[in-house]
Design a protein around this motif. Structure first.
Motif, mmCIF file in Angstrom:
data_model
loop_
_atom_site.group_PDB
_atom_site.id
_atom_site.type_symbol
_atom_site.label_atom_id
_atom_site.label_comp_id
_atom_site.label_asym_id
_atom_site.label_seq_id
_atom_site.Cartn_x
_atom_site.Cartn_y
_atom_site.Cartn_z
ATOM 1 N N HIS A 15 54.021 -50.208 -16.965
ATOM 2 C CA HIS A 15 55.052 -49.662 -17.845
ATOM 3 C C HIS A 15 54.416 -48.744 -18.893
ATOM 4 N N ALA A 16 53.303 -49.168 -19.452
ATOM 5 C CA ALA A 16 52.633 -48.371 -20.480
ATOM 6 C C ALA A 16 52.141 -47.039 -19.913
ATOM 7 N N PRO A 22 62.056 -48.355 -17.861
ATOM 8 C CA PRO A 22 62.176 -49.480 -18.803
ATOM 9 C C PRO A 22 63.501 -50.226 -18.678
ATOM 10 N N CYS A 23 64.584 -49.524 -18.434
ATOM 11 C CA CYS A 23 65.873 -50.188 -18.272
ATOM 12 C C CYS A 23 65.857 -51.079 -17.024
ATOM 13 N N ARG A 64 64.307 -45.848 -10.857
ATOM 14 C CA ARG A 64 65.076 -47.103 -10.870
ATOM 15 C C ARG A 64 64.800 -47.932 -9.627
ATOM 16 N N ARG A 65 64.978 -47.326 -8.459
ATOM 17 C CA ARG A 65 64.796 -48.057 -7.200
ATOM 18 C C ARG A 65 63.333 -48.454 -7.012
ATOM 19 N N SER A 66 62.406 -47.549 -7.333
ATOM 20 C CA SER A 66 60.991 -47.880 -7.148
ATOM 21 C C SER A 66 60.539 -48.957 -8.138
ATOM 22 N N THR A 67 61.121 -48.976 -9.333
ATOM 23 C CA THR A 67 60.800 -50.040 -10.295
ATOM 24 C C THR A 67 61.270 -51.386 -9.765
#
Length: 124
Positions: A15-16, A22-23, A64-67
């Protein structure tokens, strides 16, 4: 260090470095916490599905999907130390079901999960 702690450190690092949405990360973490609070038998796959669904469809922006996929895969990787491969394959089906916008309610009815999303309680 526990497996969950190691996973959380890895997620914070990615994330950093701007590798996760982040959502979407927060939606996945929220579903995990909701599952733990409910403490409801046979409901794990519902929370896999709904976490992925929320991460993709209730967030905006890139990745979004890859997260959701990355977090799900990391969870399955860490769970692989305890579970059978068959369990992981079924969990991944639920993950994909949610990521593709399908009805997560089947994981309530299909496996006898007594969780009620309307009040976030387990009713047996």
């Amino acid at each position: 260090m526990s497996t969950l702690s190691a996973l959380m450190l890895l997620l914070m690092f990615v994330h950093a470095s701007n590798g996760l949405n982040p959502c979407s990360s927060a939606k996945m973490w929220g579903a995990y916490n909701e599952m733990k609070a409910a403490n409801c038998r046979n409901c794990d796959r519902y929370f896999h599905c709904i976490g992925n669904y929320r991460a993709v469809y209730q967030c905006t922006g890139l990745l979004r999907r890859s997260t959701a996929s990355f977090i799900s895969n990391m969870r399955e990787w860490t769970d692989g130390f305890r579970d059978s491969g068959n369990n992981s394959a079924e969990d991944q089906k639920a993950n994909n079901h949610g990521r593709h916008g399908r009805d997560c309610g089947i994981y309530l009815r299909k496996v006898g999960c007594a969780y009620r999303p309307s009040n976030k309680k387990c009713h047996w």
